[in-house]
Design a protein around this motif. Sequence first.
Motif, PDB file in Angstrom:
ATOM      1  N   UNK A 629     -43.269  52.776  54.077  1.00  0.00           N
ATOM      2  CA  UNK A 629     -41.969  52.052  54.338  1.00  0.00           C
ATOM      3  C   UNK A 629     -41.988  51.748  55.946  1.00  0.00           C
ATOM      4  N   UNK A 630     -41.938  52.804  56.914  1.00  0.00           N
ATOM      5  CA  UNK A 630     -42.001  52.632  58.270  1.00  0.00           C
ATOM      6  C   UNK A 630     -42.818  51.472  58.703  1.00  0.00           C
ATOM      7  N   UNK A 631     -44.187  51.422  58.298  1.00  0.00           N
ATOM      8  CA  UNK A 631     -44.948  50.499  59.105  1.00  0.00           C
ATOM      9  C   UNK A 631     -44.541  49.123  58.552  1.00  0.00           C
ATOM     10  N   UNK A 632     -44.233  49.010  57.393  1.00  0.00           N
ATOM     11  CA  UNK A 632     -43.415  47.940  56.949  1.00  0.00           C
ATOM     12  C   UNK A 632     -42.291  47.355  57.552  1.00  0.00           C
ATOM     13  N   UNK A 633     -41.415  48.039  57.851  1.00  0.00           N
ATOM     14  CA  UNK A 633     -40.319  47.902  58.783  1.00  0.00           C
ATOM     15  C   UNK A 633     -40.631  47.509  60.218  1.00  0.00           C
ATOM     16  N   UNK A 634     -41.546  48.342  60.796  1.00  0.00           N
ATOM     17  CA  UNK A 634     -41.987  48.033  62.200  1.00  0.00           C
ATOM     18  C   UNK A 634     -42.911  46.891  62.255  1.00  0.00           C
ATOM     19  N   UNK A 635     -43.712  46.425  61.269  1.00  0.00           N
ATOM     20  CA  UNK A 635     -44.634  45.161  61.418  1.00  0.00           C
ATOM     21  C   UNK A 635     -43.560  44.035  60.990  1.00  0.00           C
ATOM     22  N   UNK A 636     -42.563  44.136  59.934  1.00  0.00           N
ATOM     23  CA  UNK A 636     -41.616  42.972  59.836  1.00  0.00           C
ATOM     24  C   UNK A 636     -40.643  42.776  60.808  1.00  0.00           C
ATOM     25  N   UNK A 637     -40.360  43.783  61.466  1.00  0.00           N
ATOM     26  CA  UNK A 637     -39.499  43.465  62.748  1.00  0.00           C
ATOM     27  C   UNK A 637     -40.107  42.909  63.818  1.00  0.00           C
ATOM     28  N   UNK A 638     -41.386  43.216  64.052  1.00  0.00           N
ATOM     29  CA  UNK A 638     -42.245  42.899  64.973  1.00  0.00           C
ATOM     30  C   UNK A 638     -42.178  41.219  64.902  1.00  0.00           C
ATOM     31  N   UNK A 639     -42.785  40.990  63.533  1.00  0.00           N
ATOM     32  CA  UNK A 639     -43.169  39.312  63.186  1.00  0.00           C
ATOM     33  C   UNK A 639     -41.935  38.690  63.361  1.00  0.00           C
ATOM     34  N   UNK A 640     -40.649  39.254  62.921  1.00  0.00           N
ATOM     35  CA  UNK A 640     -39.285  38.573  62.909  1.00  0.00           C
ATOM     36  C   UNK A 640     -38.913  38.034  64.338  1.00  0.00           C
ATOM     37  N   UNK A 641     -39.198  39.213  65.127  1.00  0.00           N
ATOM     38  CA  UNK A 641     -38.636  38.989  66.740  1.00  0.00           C
ATOM     39  C   UNK A 641     -39.586  38.000  67.198  1.00  0.00           C
ATOM     40  N   UNK A 642     -40.879  38.131  66.990  1.00  0.00           N
ATOM     41  CA  UNK A 642     -41.842  37.168  67.490  1.00  0.00           C
ATOM     42  C   UNK A 642     -41.626  35.825  67.080  1.00  0.00           C
ATOM     43  N   UNK A 643     -40.912  35.571  66.142  1.00  0.00           N
ATOM     44  CA  UNK A 643     -40.552  34.091  65.539  1.00  0.00           C
ATOM     45  C   UNK A 643     -39.193  33.536  65.709  1.00  0.00           C
ATOM     46  N   UNK A 644     -38.632  34.514  66.639  1.00  0.00           N
ATOM     47  CA  UNK A 644     -37.130  34.139  67.142  1.00  0.00           C
ATOM     48  C   UNK A 644     -36.079  34.254  65.978  1.00  0.00           C
ATOM     49  N   UNK A 649     -26.779  41.898  61.683  1.00  0.00           N
ATOM     50  CA  UNK A 649     -26.442  43.319  62.484  1.00  0.00           C
ATOM     51  C   UNK A 649     -26.840  44.438  62.003  1.00  0.00           C
ATOM     52  N   UNK A 650     -26.980  44.604  60.345  1.00  0.00           N
ATOM     53  CA  UNK A 650     -27.418  45.660  59.838  1.00  0.00           C
ATOM     54  C   UNK A 650     -28.736  45.827  60.179  1.00  0.00           C
ATOM     55  N   UNK A 651     -29.604  44.949  60.017  1.00  0.00           N
ATOM     56  CA  UNK A 651     -31.015  45.186  60.192  1.00  0.00           C
ATOM     57  C   UNK A 651     -31.415  45.561  61.612  1.00  0.00           C
ATOM     58  N   UNK A 652     -30.624  44.925  62.487  1.00  0.00           N
ATOM     59  CA  UNK A 652     -30.807  45.349  64.156  1.00  0.00           C
ATOM     60  C   UNK A 652     -30.588  46.784  64.226  1.00  0.00           C
ATOM     61  N   UNK A 653     -29.360  47.276  63.584  1.00  0.00           N
ATOM     62  CA  UNK A 653     -28.960  48.723  63.622  1.00  0.00           C
ATOM     63  C   UNK A 653     -30.153  49.552  63.175  1.00  0.00           C
ATOM     64  N   UNK A 654     -30.605  49.186  61.749  1.00  0.00           N
ATOM     65  CA  UNK A 654     -31.664  49.803  61.117  1.00  0.00           C
ATOM     66  C   UNK A 654     -32.913  50.118  61.965  1.00  0.00           C
ATOM     67  N   UNK A 655     -33.365  48.804  62.446  1.00  0.00           N
ATOM     68  CA  UNK A 655     -34.658  48.761  63.173  1.00  0.00           C
ATOM     69  C   UNK A 655     -34.577  49.640  64.440  1.00  0.00           C
ATOM     70  N   UNK A 656     -33.378  49.529  65.198  1.00  0.00           N
ATOM     71  CA  UNK A 656     -33.304  50.225  66.385  1.00  0.00           C
ATOM     72  C   UNK A 656     -33.313  51.490  66.239  1.00  0.00           C
ATOM     73  N   UNK A 657     -32.601  52.186  65.313  1.00  0.00           N
ATOM     74  CA  UNK A 657     -32.563  53.491  64.933  1.00  0.00           C
ATOM     75  C   UNK A 657     -33.968  53.997  64.730  1.00  0.00           C
TER      76      UNK A 657
END
Length: 772
Positions: A629-644, A649-657
């Motif tokens: 789960x953690x690796x999925x969250x980290x990879x999906x967040x990185x890909x999402x941010x790279x695509x702009x 807000x909820x996902x931002x907060x989850x990813x940040x923490x």
Amino acid sequence: GGSRSGSAAPVPAALHLPACPAPPPSSAPRMRCARRTPRMPAVGGAQAGSGQLRRQDPRRLLGGPGGLFRPAAPFAAARPAALALVTLLSFASRFYRLPEPPHVCWDETHFGKMGSYYINRTFFFDVHPPLGKMLIGLAGYLSGYDGTFPFQKPGDRYEQHNYMGMRGFCAFLGSCLVPFAYLTVLELTKSLPAALLTAFILIFDTGCITLSQYILLDPILLFFLMGAVLSMVKWNTSADRPFSTSWWFWLSLTGVNLAGAVGVKFVGLFVVLLVGLNTIYDLWDLLGNLSLPLVVFGKHLLARVLCLILLPLALYTATFAVHFTVLNKSGPGDGFFSSAFQSQLIGNNLYNASVPEYLAYGSVVTMKNLRMAGGYLHSHWHLYPEGVGSRQQQVTAYLHKDMNNLWIIKKRDLDTDLSDPLSPVEFVRHRDIIRLEHKETSRNLHSHQHEAPLTRKHFQVTGYGINGTGDSNDFWRIEVVGRKAGKLIKVLRSQVRLTHVATGCILGSSGKTLPKWGWEQVEVTCSPYLKETPNSLWNFEDHINPKLPNISLDVLKPSFAEILLESHMVMFQGNSGLKPKDNEVTSKPWHWPINYQGLRFSGVNETDYRVYLLGNPVIWWLNLITIGLYLMIAVSTAVTLKRGVQLTPELKELSRVVLRGGGQIILGWLLHYLPFFMMGRVLYFHHYFPAMVFSSMLTGITWDALLKFSAALLPPSTIGRQVYGGGFLALILLIMYSFYLFHPLCYGMIGPMASDPNSPMAGLRWMDSWEF
């Protein structure tokens, strides 16, 4: 703190900094500006304020006043009580039934025996650095153990011997693992529930309890490892107060714990790498801060060199100084070390000894291979088995002192009588052709063009002949490295090689362990390849010749630096050559996270008191799911941010923490797990437990954040809190109930095996590979 929406709180003037422009010319003054690179996201610390959010924003549950991601006052007030609770449960679970079973279990036969060696000051060899065994020996000594129990094999009863001091010491350090992990997660996330969940996972894991209850190195290693991680995290949170008392304290304590971890086992180097990567990132961040004078940066660099390099090295070296000072008596480890080192051990035949200086015909000698742990040239009455070269007498290398290591140096001429005491002494010279007759069996050292038993491109070495009478394959040319023809050969100091006259091959020790038919001694071969290596070099150690005057061996005393270097080379060689013992359950790294197979600590049948090392399956599989789960969250967040893509807000907060709290933890898991896939030595299930501790902390961090995110999706705050509390309670109850089911694994089982339908454990054998 990021952009603020709604009615933002006033920003302090100190935070209104311009963005960094292009680098100014070297003559221009340095300009203070906002750094583009944030500090390491995995580091704990106070969260930036988010201002007052709009009422309809669902993030009010997460980041608003009293939100789930903000430490609430009741939680903050409960932290000391929570720490006391988890510490009490940890000690209770580890000390419960500690005296059982009252006999030697698994590797207690090794480390308990080594503790006895320290009490008796007897020198021994082990593939691990000495700190862990020294502490075990000290605990036994302080608790009244006299060092007389033999620790011969698992199952031997302790009877009247006091073993509880050593077990209690290991249980104490193993109990400290839980509060260390609790404080680490609390520092990283500022979340009391995440810290509590981590603590409960480690408290109720059957594998962690089992490893903590016996005389082993693992609880000592985990104590220093987690001490280093906690100290590093605490030091990171003091980064805004550089060179303060707390900053220096946690930095120095990190170095002390690093020395402790490596001083127990070499796998402690993995946590050194973790701290090193954290330090490099931190220094890079400081270097990018243009407002920081270079002089101050230099002070930061020197502080880290002092506390994280020089201090650990000094402490690590000091443990070896104590080790060699305490173990000053001859023991079973002598043969692994050089003759010069052995001459310093009381009781060794080389201690305060005097021997003839130069080699002569008729001398009785032992020959030691210069390869680390190469052994003494050895033979015995046993023959090579059918199908292994010529079926002649075995010649091996043996790591211990033995009468079968003695050889007589004879001339090529078979008719020469060297036994006459009136015959003149004739010295052996460089490039002489000699015979070596085995003193015990009277057979000559011999080679021929049959394959060696294990090293197929080398020739076999055997013992051949009757009463010293053999053939031309018994002749060897003795050559001294760096000498001219005709020079004499010195005992202990001269490095010699023996070249077989008939085939031109060179006598050597391959370092490979022979099978049972060879008594698991080291293979000796004759190599046709003339490459000069320590494998093919020997020195003469014992030297008996009543016709010659003796000299003292004190001149051979090595320096501490030489002893330290030699001991590490021997340990590395021993580590790489480890092989499983009979009926021993080994494993592969991919087995470990899935809890594929455990280890028998005690007992093999239904009449025995059985202890089985196996992780709590619910906990271990939850940890494995969490890593995914953690690796999925980290990879999906990185890909999402790279695509702009703009995150909710909820996902931002989850990813940040999750990313901030789990970054260093997942790195620690990777560093303590992946290197085992590249190791050639034998591996066991218990090697995974340092990585398991990191995965448990990651589980606490990730599931706490996921529950908060799930609660945040529900509009009314009370329902959200109920969902969060219910989910947290369900996880805790699941962990506790699974421990209730599997606790006999760590506290002992008597009766039918789990494979028997009548066994109370029958329904719990969820995998066929579990053998309890």
